[in-house]
Motif scaffolding. Sequence first.
Motif, PDB file in Angstrom:
ATOM      1  N   SER A   1      64.284  31.469   5.237  1.00 23.53           N
ATOM      2  CA  SER A   1      65.259  30.059   4.529  1.00 23.53           C
ATOM      3  C   SER A   1      65.663  30.500   3.416  1.00 23.53           C
ATOM      4  O   SER A   1      65.606  31.469   2.784  1.00 23.53           O
TER       5      SER A   1
ATOM      6  N   SER B   1      64.831  28.706   0.797  1.00 23.36           N
ATOM      7  CA  SER B   1      64.154  27.805   0.020  1.00 23.36           C
ATOM      8  C   SER B   1      63.960  28.327  -1.635  1.00 23.36           C
ATOM      9  O   SER B   1      63.963  27.493  -2.612  1.00 23.36           O
ATOM     10  N   LYS B   2      63.749  29.654  -1.616  1.00 25.34           N
ATOM     11  CA  LYS B   2      63.593  30.427  -2.938  1.00 25.34           C
ATOM     12  C   LYS B   2      64.870  31.061  -3.154  1.00 25.34           C
ATOM     13  O   LYS B   2      64.655  32.212  -3.831  1.00 25.34           O
TER      14      LYS B   2
ATOM     15  N   ASN C   1      52.903  37.602   1.501  1.00 30.81           N
ATOM     16  CA  ASN C   1      52.095  36.661   0.757  1.00 30.81           C
ATOM     17  C   ASN C   1      50.668  37.100   1.214  1.00 30.81           C
ATOM     18  O   ASN C   1      50.273  36.608   2.074  1.00 30.81           O
TER      19      ASN C   1
ATOM     20  N   TYR D   1      48.995  33.822   4.109  1.00 29.66           N
ATOM     21  CA  TYR D   1      49.685  32.819   3.757  1.00 29.66           C
ATOM     22  C   TYR D   1      48.865  31.331   4.416  1.00 29.66           C
ATOM     23  O   TYR D   1      48.634  31.352   5.667  1.00 29.66           O
TER      24      TYR D   1
ATOM     25  N   SER E   1      63.312  23.561   6.221  1.00 26.64           N
ATOM     26  CA  SER E   1      62.201  24.416   5.979  1.00 26.64           C
ATOM     27  C   SER E   1      61.789  25.154   7.190  1.00 26.64           C
ATOM     28  O   SER E   1      61.894  24.722   8.337  1.00 26.64           O
ATOM     29  N   SER E   2      61.750  26.593   6.847  1.00 26.75           N
ATOM     30  CA  SER E   2      61.389  27.585   8.133  1.00 26.75           C
ATOM     31  C   SER E   2      59.933  27.186   8.561  1.00 26.75           C
ATOM     32  O   SER E   2      59.751  27.588   9.612  1.00 26.75           O
ATOM     33  N   LEU E   3      59.205  26.507   7.628  1.00 25.44           N
ATOM     34  CA  LEU E   3      57.530  26.296   8.250  1.00 25.44           C
ATOM     35  C   LEU E   3      57.781  25.336   9.494  1.00 25.44           C
ATOM     36  O   LEU E   3      57.113  25.330  10.347  1.00 25.44           O
TER      37      LEU E   3
ATOM     38  N   ASP F   1      57.577  36.163   9.609  1.00 24.07           N
ATOM     39  CA  ASP F   1      58.215  35.197   8.673  1.00 24.07           C
ATOM     40  C   ASP F   1      58.752  35.946   7.676  1.00 24.07           C
ATOM     41  O   ASP F   1      58.061  36.553   6.656  1.00 24.07           O
TER      42      ASP F   1
ATOM     43  N   ALA G   1      60.131  35.519   4.917  1.00 24.28           N
ATOM     44  CA  ALA G   1      60.483  34.651   3.366  1.00 24.28           C
ATOM     45  C   ALA G   1      61.257  35.048   2.484  1.00 24.28           C
ATOM     46  O   ALA G   1      61.707  34.548   1.701  1.00 24.28           O
ATOM     47  N   TYR G   2      60.725  36.457   2.258  1.00 18.44           N
ATOM     48  CA  TYR G   2      61.102  37.194   1.038  1.00 18.44           C
ATOM     49  C   TYR G   2      62.127  38.284   1.541  1.00 18.44           C
ATOM     50  O   TYR G   2      62.122  39.264   0.646  1.00 18.44           O
TER      51      TYR G   2
HETATM   52  C1  LIG Z   1      55.372  33.356   3.692  1.00 16.91           C
HETATM   53  C2  LIG Z   1      55.966  32.219   3.213  1.00 16.91           C
HETATM   54  N1  LIG Z   1      56.887  31.544   4.484  1.00 16.91           N
HETATM   55  C3  LIG Z   1      57.209  30.362   4.409  1.00 16.91           C
HETATM   56  C4  LIG Z   1      57.482  29.544   3.049  1.00 16.91           C
HETATM   57  C5  LIG Z   1      57.943  28.385   3.188  1.00 16.91           C
HETATM   58  O1  LIG Z   1      59.314  28.415   3.754  1.00 16.91           O
HETATM   59  P1  LIG Z   1      60.099  27.151   3.762  1.00 16.91           P
HETATM   60  O2  LIG Z   1      60.311  26.385   2.487  1.00 16.91           O
HETATM   61  O3  LIG Z   1      61.364  27.573   4.349  1.00 16.91           O
HETATM   62  O4  LIG Z   1      59.481  26.086   4.715  1.00 16.91           O
HETATM   63  C6  LIG Z   1      56.490  30.215   2.081  1.00 16.91           C
HETATM   64  C7  LIG Z   1      56.494  29.600   0.661  1.00 16.91           C
HETATM   65  O5  LIG Z   1      55.835  29.878  -0.094  1.00 16.91           O
HETATM   66  C8  LIG Z   1      55.861  31.337   2.224  1.00 16.91           C
HETATM   67  O6  LIG Z   1      55.310  32.189   1.257  1.00 16.91           O
END
Ligand SMILES: Cc1ncc(COP(=O)(O)O)c(C=O)c1O
Length: 426
Positions: A254, A256-257, A188, A138, A99-101, A218, A220-221
């Motif tokens: 990450s 993750s998606k 997001n 987010y 998890s990047s979070l 972040d 993420a996308y």
């Molecule tokens: C902007 C953003 N950052 C991080 C995450 C979560 O990332 P990770 O699963 O790597 O913790 C999300 C998931 O929806 C997200 O929208």
Amino acid sequence: MYIDSASKAQLQQWESELSAEFQGFKNQSLNLDLTRGKPSAEQLSLTDNMDGILSGNYKCQDGSDARNYGGLFGIPEMRKLGAELLGVKENEVIAGGNSSLTFMHLCFVFACLYGPGGKGTQWHRERIPRFLCPVPGYDRHFSICEDLDVKMINVPMTANGPDMDEVESLVKKDPSIKGMWCVPKYSNPTGIVYSDETVERIAKLGRIAGPDFRVFWDNAYAVHDLTDNPPKLANIMDLCKKHGTDNLVYQFSSTSKISFAGAGVSFLATSTANLAGFEKHLFVLTIGPDKVNQLRHAKLFPDLAAVRKHMRKHAELLRPKFEAVLDHLRKNFTDSDLGTWSEPQGGYFISFNARPGLASEVIRLAGEAGVKLTPAGSTFPYKKDPENRNIRLAPSFPKVAELNKTMAVFVNCVKLAAVRQQLGNP
Ligand SMILES: Cc1ncc(COP(=O)(O)O)c(C=O)c1O
């Protein structure tokens, strides 16, 4: 449908038609959900071939055994992939757990306790550290601030990213502002991609902010494009180097998606000086990440080109879902004063702005009709949307047929709430 210019008789007629339609939805005992910003089962299945991919060979590129302790910064193969993904050098990125979070939370906690620049820079030396939050944003970023008693300051988003005039002016005049959240690509929930100028101005913040100021970038996308010709995000690390602000930014991402949400690999990229500071505390926290999972990912994704190829399959599954949602919005609200929305070229969300004051009522009505929407205010710090109008729509998880039903209810609720508000009966 234009509410502002409609006569009372017209509004009353709409109210009665929309109420009847609403009752029809209620009678169907629907159970639909547009809150889940996660991949569908079909998307997850695209990575099922990772299962068993190691076939008993746990040797990493550097000869180490992925099954054993060690390798605090992750295996070289994944650091290389992280470097390509985030546009940095391999020694400027580490690969971590699922998890990047978690990396974001760690960077935050370490900054509060130990200081991002070491002794004397601890954020919690400040009576109330503050953080800039581009809105809407987010919710989990905001939860980290709330959890650590860091006061959040809203900064409006423009079509090009955060309002940088506002950001620069706040940072200049208030040294208790310690940093800023950014989701630079397909933000997001707005889907906005930061313009080159915005990215450069963010890189230059290190010149006007104190040495304890950090941008939480972040990404993420980063590769979650829906179109064949996606927008390109400027390279923040290169720009920081150009402006001598190398330590300003922590970048996160990450898989993750990309692979499995909850069973992927995370990345943290930053200057080697920042990484050295981070390492001191990470070393206390863990002996190393899950290298077996990292190696499985490295086999499936030997380079960024492989990731991009894989993401085109995700896009094929996601595109019709985004189109379905957008189709309802366009057909019903283009010629109206009922709401505005984003048309993202990637990411996971569509952001809808109802008429001011109506988000909570739309969400309440939808709930009554069996459609779950993300709670009002979720996209703002402290769950307070000052205008009570933003609603985050997440098209990825339901099937297209479900989305069509859900959106029919959503459209009805937006209209009904607006007409009733105009009649003085919200
Ligand atoms: C902007 C953003 N950052 C991080 C995450 C979560 O990332 P990770 O699963 O790597 O913790 C999300 C998931 O929806 C997200 O929208």
